[in-house]
Enzyme design. Structure first.
Site, PDB file in Angstrom:
ATOM      1  N   ARG A   1       0.896  -1.828  -0.205  1.00 43.56           N
ATOM      2  CA  ARG A   1      -0.141  -0.319  -0.325  1.00 43.56           C
ATOM      3  C   ARG A   1       1.503   1.175  -0.458  1.00 43.56           C
ATOM      4  NH1 ARG A   1      -2.754   2.900   4.305  1.00 43.56           N
ATOM      5  NH2 ARG A   1      -4.442   4.969   4.261  1.00 43.56           N
TER       6      ARG A   1
ATOM      7  N   HIS B   1      -7.682   6.993   0.197  1.00 39.91           N
ATOM      8  CA  HIS B   1      -9.025   5.370   0.289  1.00 39.91           C
ATOM      9  C   HIS B   1      -9.749   4.885  -0.741  1.00 39.91           C
ATOM     10  CE1 HIS B   1     -10.695   7.650   4.574  1.00 39.91           C
ATOM     11  NE2 HIS B   1      -9.337   6.456   4.798  1.00 39.91           N
TER      12      HIS B   1
ATOM     13  N   ARG C   1     -10.708  15.010  13.013  1.00 43.70           N
ATOM     14  CA  ARG C   1     -10.253  15.995  11.565  1.00 43.70           C
ATOM     15  C   ARG C   1     -10.888  17.032  11.188  1.00 43.70           C
ATOM     16  NH1 ARG C   1      -7.457  12.047   7.390  1.00 43.70           N
ATOM     17  NH2 ARG C   1      -7.579  10.167   9.029  1.00 43.70           N
TER      18      ARG C   1
ATOM     19  N   GLU D   1      -9.202  -3.445   1.852  1.00 43.99           N
ATOM     20  CA  GLU D   1      -8.307  -3.086   0.989  1.00 43.99           C
ATOM     21  C   GLU D   1      -6.960  -4.500   0.790  1.00 43.99           C
ATOM     22  OE1 GLU D   1      -9.618  -0.192   4.230  1.00 43.99           O
ATOM     23  OE2 GLU D   1      -7.916   1.419   2.388  1.00 43.99           O
TER      24      GLU D   1
END
Ligand code: ADP
Length: 397
Positions: free
Chosen positions: A91, A180, A241, A384
């Site tokens: 990744r 993402h 965030r 993922e």
């Protein structure tokens, strides 16, 4: 075909050995506190043993070595030798404008990934260290880079450009990249399979709601817009965030409290979002409990989060000229039925009706809209690692 998937961070490394054809996971685990004291977790699937140990890991090299040793260990290993690892999928967070797809790693590719470091200074250098450590220990094994940004490279310029002086794009690469991507791509493909329609014919809105959250508009299988931007700070409010805010707030608060830009960004990245708003925490389970006990700020945080998700659903339906299905995925999207209900509230005008009974589910592929709902609502657990393994296997063949 066995693929080792590596997700390397600055002091941690997640790994999984899996077969993308059968989707069988052979083993997975985590190396933590790399460069400190080193903690190693190894879980072979189908065996009860979970190994947790302190293993000296001054660098990522020792961490990867510990992973490989565990995988071939005569007692708890899952393969006979390292030769049974056909390829490694890494990744990589940022591929800039260079990478619109996963790629086989060559020296040229490594240089191009390094060129993207300034765009993701916390993530890309760690990803590169992970790749180099694997190359050193597994020479000759094909390595593939799978980028978080790649899926969004199909966005049209009106979606990815900021209305800033053009030179900041041309000279400095300032634009929306989005993140993402691996997750959005995976759930979009699963949605097409669930709806039994070619992905080319579908307009999908993918809501990846986790600790970090982003939404993507996927038209015909291609990302056409997404809520995160130049950095993963943009878009929805998240665990800690802030998401989109008025940039003028920065000047106002920095002047008033004598903060420099690093202190300000620390507030926006680590002290804001639902945690900042609620003063309870970033975990949606804690927010739910507090809200049930009458905590109004926790209730506000849940409502604010859901409201912003709902606005993106409306915006992306407008951007695509319609929507066939809305997908919920990631920690919050897969588990928090209350948030899904709040998001879908009042969307009947666009033909979206949540089935409240069907919505009372977690973590498994389910259609959660009513049978009559024109717009389908889907719960799809993300994967993922599987997506990375599929891309890696295809390129390594
Ligand atoms: P990331 O990969 O961005 O770190 P995840 O997708 O794993 O995050 O999501 C983690 C978040 O999911 C947690 O912070 C928590 O808020 C939420 N979550 C996990 N399980 C549940 C649950 N059962 N109910 C509500 N929220 C949950």
């Amino acid at each position: 075909m066995n693929i080792l998937v590596i997700n390397a961070g600055s002091s941690s490394l997640k790994y999984q050995l899996l077969n993308p054809e059968t989707q069988q996971v052979l083993a997975k685990g985590l190396c933590e506190r790399i460069g400190i004291d080193g903690r190693f977790t190894y879980k072979p699937e189908g065996k009860t043993a979970v190994k947790e140990a302190e293993v000296a890991m001054p660098t990522h090299n020792e961490a990867i070595k510990a992973v490989l040793d565990a995988l071939v260990d005569p007692a708890n290993g899952v393969i006979g030798s390292m030769k049974e690892i056909d390829a490694v999928g890494h990744r990589v967070v940022h591929g800039g404008e260079k990478f619109a797809k996963s790629v086989l790693i060559t020296d040229e590719v490594m240089s191009a990934i390094e060129e993207c470091n300034p765009l993701a200074p916390l993530h890309n250098p760690a990803n590169i260290i992970g790749i180099k450590a694997c190359q050193a220990l597994m020479p000759g094994t094909p390595m593939v880079a799978v980028f978080d940004t790649a899926f969004h490279q199909t966005m049209p310029s009106e979606a990815y450009m900021y209305a800033l002086p053009y030179e900041y794009y041309e000279k400095d690469k300032v634009r929306r990249y989005g993140f993402h991507g691996t997750s959005h791509k995976y759930v979009a493909q699963r949605a097409a399979a669930m709806l039994d329609k070619p992905i080319e014919e579908l307009k999908l809105i993918s809501c990846h709601l986790g600790n970090g959250s982003s939404i993507a508009a996927v038209d015909g299988g291609k990302s056409v817009d997404t809520s995160m931007g130049f950095t993963p700070l943009a878009g929805l409010p998240m665990g800690t965030r802030c998401g989109d805010i008025d940039a003028g707030i920065l000047q106002y608060l920095m002047n008033k409290y004598d903060m420099d830009i690093d202190q300000m960004l620390n507030v926006l990245n680590k002290k804001s979002g639902v945690e900042g708003l609620s003063l309870v925490g970033s975990d949606f389970r804690d927010l739910e409990k507090a809200a049930e006990n009458g905590d109004q700020k926790a209730e506000l945080a849940r409502k604010k989060f859901s409201y912003e998700v709902r606005k993106y659903v409306g915006a992306y339906a407008a951007a695509m000229g319609g929507v066939d299905a809305v997908i919920f995925t990631a920690g919050v999207g897969e588990n928090d039925h209350g948030i899904r209900e709040l998001v879908c509230e009042g969307l009947g005008y666009m033909g979206l009706e949540l089935d409240k009974a069907a919505n009372n589910v977690r973590g498994k592929e389910t259609v959660i809209s009513t049978p009559d709902s024109k717009v389908k609502v889907l719960l799809i657990p993300t994967n993922e690692e599987l997506m990375i393994a599929i891309d890696t296997a295809a390129l390594a063949k």
